[in-house]
Scaffold this active site. Structure first.
Site, PDB file in Angstrom:
ATOM      1  N   SER A  20       0.822  -1.213   0.000  1.00 61.03           N
ATOM      2  CA  SER A  20       0.000   0.000   0.000  1.00 61.03           C
ATOM      3  C   SER A  20       0.857   1.264   0.000  1.00 61.03           C
ATOM      4  O   SER A  20       1.856   1.356   0.720  1.00 61.03           O
ATOM      5  CB  SER A  20      -0.898   0.013   1.245  1.00 61.03           C
ATOM      6  N   LEU A  21       0.425   2.246  -0.803  1.00 59.67           N
ATOM      7  CA  LEU A  21       1.127   3.540  -0.826  1.00 59.67           C
ATOM      8  C   LEU A  21       0.573   4.497   0.229  1.00 59.67           C
ATOM      9  O   LEU A  21       1.141   5.568   0.456  1.00 59.67           O
ATOM     10  CB  LEU A  21       0.954   4.196  -2.203  1.00 59.67           C
ATOM     11  N   THR A  67      -9.268  -1.262   2.905  1.00 61.18           N
ATOM     12  CA  THR A  67      -9.080  -1.710   1.535  1.00 61.18           C
ATOM     13  C   THR A  67      -9.446  -3.185   1.436  1.00 61.18           C
ATOM     14  O   THR A  67      -9.974  -3.771   2.382  1.00 61.18           O
ATOM     15  CB  THR A  67      -7.636  -1.368   1.060  1.00 61.18           C
ATOM     16  N   LYS A  71     -13.851  -3.709   2.484  1.00 65.24           N
ATOM     17  CA  LYS A  71     -14.612  -2.468   2.269  1.00 65.24           C
ATOM     18  C   LYS A  71     -16.115  -2.634   2.521  1.00 65.24           C
ATOM     19  O   LYS A  71     -16.777  -1.692   2.931  1.00 65.24           O
ATOM     20  CB  LYS A  71     -14.397  -1.954   0.841  1.00 65.24           C
ATOM     21  N   ASP A 112     -13.343   7.348  -2.360  1.00 64.39           N
ATOM     22  CA  ASP A 112     -13.012   7.028  -3.762  1.00 64.39           C
ATOM     23  C   ASP A 112     -13.902   7.847  -4.704  1.00 64.39           C
ATOM     24  O   ASP A 112     -13.488   8.201  -5.814  1.00 64.39           O
ATOM     25  CB  ASP A 112     -13.232   5.532  -4.057  1.00 64.39           C
ATOM     26  N   GLY A 136     -15.656  -3.851 -15.332  1.00 67.17           N
ATOM     27  CA  GLY A 136     -15.478  -4.385 -13.982  1.00 67.17           C
ATOM     28  C   GLY A 136     -16.638  -3.973 -13.096  1.00 67.17           C
ATOM     29  O   GLY A 136     -17.280  -2.933 -13.347  1.00 67.17           O
ATOM     30  N   ALA A 137     -16.920  -4.799 -12.083  1.00 68.38           N
ATOM     31  CA  ALA A 137     -18.104  -4.541 -11.250  1.00 68.38           C
ATOM     32  C   ALA A 137     -17.810  -4.750  -9.771  1.00 68.38           C
ATOM     33  O   ALA A 137     -18.687  -5.121  -8.995  1.00 68.38           O
ATOM     34  CB  ALA A 137     -19.236  -5.475 -11.703  1.00 68.38           C
ATOM     35  N   LEU A 230      -8.191   3.139 -13.601  1.00 71.69           N
ATOM     36  CA  LEU A 230      -7.992   3.367 -12.168  1.00 71.69           C
ATOM     37  C   LEU A 230      -6.626   2.882 -11.683  1.00 71.69           C
ATOM     38  O   LEU A 230      -6.167   3.254 -10.610  1.00 71.69           O
ATOM     39  CB  LEU A 230      -9.091   2.655 -11.356  1.00 71.69           C
ATOM     40  N   TYR A 232      -2.788   2.742 -11.096  1.00 77.41           N
ATOM     41  CA  TYR A 232      -1.774   3.816 -11.026  1.00 77.41           C
ATOM     42  C   TYR A 232      -0.352   3.264 -11.084  1.00 77.41           C
ATOM     43  O   TYR A 232       0.611   4.024 -11.104  1.00 77.41           O
ATOM     44  CB  TYR A 232      -1.958   4.666  -9.758  1.00 77.41           C
TER      45      TYR A 232
HETATM   46  P1  NAP Z   1     -12.419  -5.687  -6.771  1.00 74.30           P
HETATM   47  O1  NAP Z   1     -13.497  -5.316  -5.824  1.00 74.30           O
HETATM   48  O2  NAP Z   1     -11.684  -6.967  -6.590  1.00 74.30           O
HETATM   49  O3  NAP Z   1     -13.052  -5.643  -8.258  1.00 74.30           O
HETATM   50  C1  NAP Z   1     -12.306  -6.001  -9.395  1.00 74.30           C
HETATM   51  C2  NAP Z   1     -13.271  -6.201 -10.565  1.00 74.30           C
HETATM   52  O4  NAP Z   1     -12.495  -6.567 -11.690  1.00 74.30           O
HETATM   53  C3  NAP Z   1     -14.309  -7.298 -10.352  1.00 74.30           C
HETATM   54  O5  NAP Z   1     -15.487  -6.978 -11.037  1.00 74.30           O
HETATM   55  C4  NAP Z   1     -13.628  -8.501 -11.016  1.00 74.30           C
HETATM   56  O6  NAP Z   1     -14.526  -9.497 -11.462  1.00 74.30           O
HETATM   57  C5  NAP Z   1     -12.967  -7.825 -12.205  1.00 74.30           C
HETATM   58  N1  NAP Z   1     -11.862  -8.633 -12.704  1.00 74.30           N
HETATM   59  C6  NAP Z   1     -10.795  -9.081 -11.992  1.00 74.30           C
HETATM   60  N2  NAP Z   1      -9.972  -9.801 -12.800  1.00 74.30           N
HETATM   61  C7  NAP Z   1     -10.562  -9.808 -14.036  1.00 74.30           C
HETATM   62  C8  NAP Z   1     -10.229 -10.390 -15.278  1.00 74.30           C
HETATM   63  N3  NAP Z   1      -9.123 -11.128 -15.413  1.00 74.30           N
HETATM   64  N4  NAP Z   1     -11.071 -10.189 -16.321  1.00 74.30           N
HETATM   65  C9  NAP Z   1     -12.188  -9.464 -16.188  1.00 74.30           C
HETATM   66  N5  NAP Z   1     -12.569  -8.890 -15.026  1.00 74.30           N
HETATM   67  C10 NAP Z   1     -11.769  -9.055 -13.970  1.00 74.30           C
HETATM   68  O7  NAP Z   1     -11.279  -4.560  -6.779  1.00 74.30           O
HETATM   69  P2  NAP Z   1     -11.494  -2.975  -6.630  1.00 74.30           P
HETATM   70  O8  NAP Z   1     -11.327  -2.555  -5.236  1.00 74.30           O
HETATM   71  O9  NAP Z   1     -12.739  -2.614  -7.352  1.00 74.30           O
HETATM   72  O10 NAP Z   1     -10.200  -2.432  -7.411  1.00 74.30           O
HETATM   73  C11 NAP Z   1     -10.098  -2.614  -8.806  1.00 74.30           C
HETATM   74  C12 NAP Z   1      -8.911  -1.852  -9.377  1.00 74.30           C
HETATM   75  O11 NAP Z   1      -9.065  -0.464  -9.132  1.00 74.30           O
HETATM   76  C13 NAP Z   1      -7.559  -2.249  -8.770  1.00 74.30           C
HETATM   77  O12 NAP Z   1      -6.600  -2.225  -9.801  1.00 74.30           O
HETATM   78  C14 NAP Z   1      -7.299  -1.131  -7.773  1.00 74.30           C
HETATM   79  O13 NAP Z   1      -5.910  -0.936  -7.547  1.00 74.30           O
HETATM   80  C15 NAP Z   1      -7.900   0.041  -8.506  1.00 74.30           C
HETATM   81  N6  NAP Z   1      -8.308   1.125  -7.606  1.00 74.30           N
HETATM   82  C16 NAP Z   1      -7.682   2.331  -7.772  1.00 74.30           C
HETATM   83  C17 NAP Z   1      -8.052   3.387  -6.963  1.00 74.30           C
HETATM   84  C18 NAP Z   1      -7.369   4.712  -7.147  1.00 74.30           C
HETATM   85  O14 NAP Z   1      -7.437   5.557  -6.243  1.00 74.30           O
HETATM   86  N7  NAP Z   1      -6.730   4.968  -8.282  1.00 74.30           N
HETATM   87  C19 NAP Z   1      -9.057   3.237  -5.975  1.00 74.30           C
HETATM   88  C20 NAP Z   1      -9.680   1.985  -5.852  1.00 74.30           C
HETATM   89  C21 NAP Z   1      -9.283   0.926  -6.677  1.00 74.30           C
HETATM   90  P3  NAP Z   1     -14.947 -10.734 -10.506  1.00 74.30           P
HETATM   91  O15 NAP Z   1     -15.836 -10.152  -9.444  1.00 74.30           O
HETATM   92  O16 NAP Z   1     -15.628 -11.662 -11.430  1.00 74.30           O
HETATM   93  O17 NAP Z   1     -13.662 -11.280  -9.928  1.00 74.30           O
END
Ligand code: NAP
Length: 285
Positions: A20-21, A67, A71, A112, A136-137, A230, A232
């Site tokens: 984590s950053l 995180t 969450k 977020d 993504g969902a 999203l 980084y």
């Molecule tokens: P999450 O709750 O695990 O959701 C990830 C989503 O991506 C789920 O819908 C998952 O589907 C889908 N997915 C995962 N692997 C996949 C694949 N190979 N093919 C297709 N779909 C796939 O994670 P999250 O918290 O939403 O975070 C998602 C991303 O956003 C991460 O990279 C995180 O670092 C980034 N993020 C960035 C910030 C920012 O401040 N920039 C903030 C929050 C998150 P399933 O449910 O079917 O597994």
């Protein structure tokens, strides 16, 4: 920042947490402002999350970030939820307030949403009131969809999910009056053609799998698209490189990361985060 017995801890609860950053971001801001807080990473496994939240109160923490994978689970232990946390059913920030009778009240927020909206400040004319496609969902997708519905006023919202059942939250009050659809990944190419704003919320393309991308055929991108990833790390993902090569405007996740942290920092301390200093310190590449 001088650590004394008056310094109050703030944590991040997650598992795994080693990369984590957030500790770097917040401690840089505490040092710069001289505010009496210290930020620590807490590796909390799923079965321990309730004890960890209760422990924040018992140990005098000012609050915490939350995180993966907690969450959603922490919602059950909050006394109050802000509107974004309530709507998205996801908490990334906890604020602990000690009341007059000595008990601690927990408020859950989802910064977020503010981070995503803030990161688009300079291009609102290109993304507001447009058809948007979210890849993504998961948890971050909920924050993005809420922002699209409530602040960016997307004219339509489409969510692509590999398991459509996991995207049913789209139809459960989050987007209210906006037309919202869930599609399988096979329909992504045609959905991109019909959207101006495409947002990747999947981890596809994230370090150490930087060669991966959620869009197999990037020829669908044009100069009319704004493509937001999203992720980084790296800042220029394969998706952004390929979209940019076709003239799209691209945005990476680094500003959202900083601005969601800034919103949490201000909730805990009542003081704005020194954002330019934090940008310099973390120097994401
Ligand atoms: P999450 O709750 O695990 O959701 C990830 C989503 O991506 C789920 O819908 C998952 O589907 C889908 N997915 C995962 N692997 C996949 C694949 N190979 N093919 C297709 N779909 C796939 O994670 P999250 O918290 O939403 O975070 C998602 C991303 O956003 C991460 O990279 C995180 O670092 C980034 N993020 C960035 C910030 C920012 O401040 N920039 C903030 C929050 C998150 P399933 O449910 O079917 O597994």
């Amino acid at each position: 920042m001088k650590l004394t017995s008056d310094s109050r801890p703030i944590g991040i609860l997650g598992h795994p947490i080693a990369h984590s950053l957030s500790p770097t971001i917040h401690n840089a801001a505490f040092v710069r402002t001289g505010l009496p807080y210290v930020y620590i990473a807490c590796d909390v496994v799923e079965g321990d999350i309730e004890a960890a939240v209760r422990g924040l109160g018992a140990l005098g923490f000012r609050g915490a970030n939350v995180t993966l994978p907690h969450k959603n689970a922490v919602l059950a232990f909050m006394d109050e939820l802000t509107p974004p946390a309530k709507a998205t059913r996801a908490v990334n920030t906890i604020i602990c307030d000690r009341t007059a009778d000595g008990t601690v009240r927990f408020t859950g927020d989802n910064t977020d949403v503010a981070g995503f909206v803030g990161s688009l400040d300079s291009m609102r004319s290109r993304v507001d009131d447009r058809p948007a496609l979210v890849l993504g969902a998961g948890g971050a997708a909920r924050a993005v969809v809420y922002a699209l519905a409530t602040t960016l006023h997307a004219s339509s919202i489409t969510v692509a999910a590999r398991d459509e059942r996991k995207a049913q939250w789209v139809h459960e009050g989050l987007v209210d009056a906006r037309p919202a659809t869930v599609i399988p990944y096979s329909e992504v190419p045609s959905a991109i053609a019909e959207s101006n704003f495409v947002i990747n919320t999947t981890p596809l393309g994230m370090h150490p799998h930087a060669d991966r991308t959620p869009v197999a055929d990037p020829s669908v991108f044009t100069a009319d698209h704004v493509v937001y990833d999203l992720i980084y790390r790296p800042r220029r993902t394969q998706l952004l490189k390929e979209a940019e090569a076709r003239g799209a405007v691209v945005v990476d996740g680094s500003e959202m990361l900083i601005l969601q942290a800034a919103a949490a920092f201000e909730r805990w301390t009542g003081t704005p985060m020194p954002i330019d200093h934090v940008r310099e310190v973390i120097g994401i590449d």
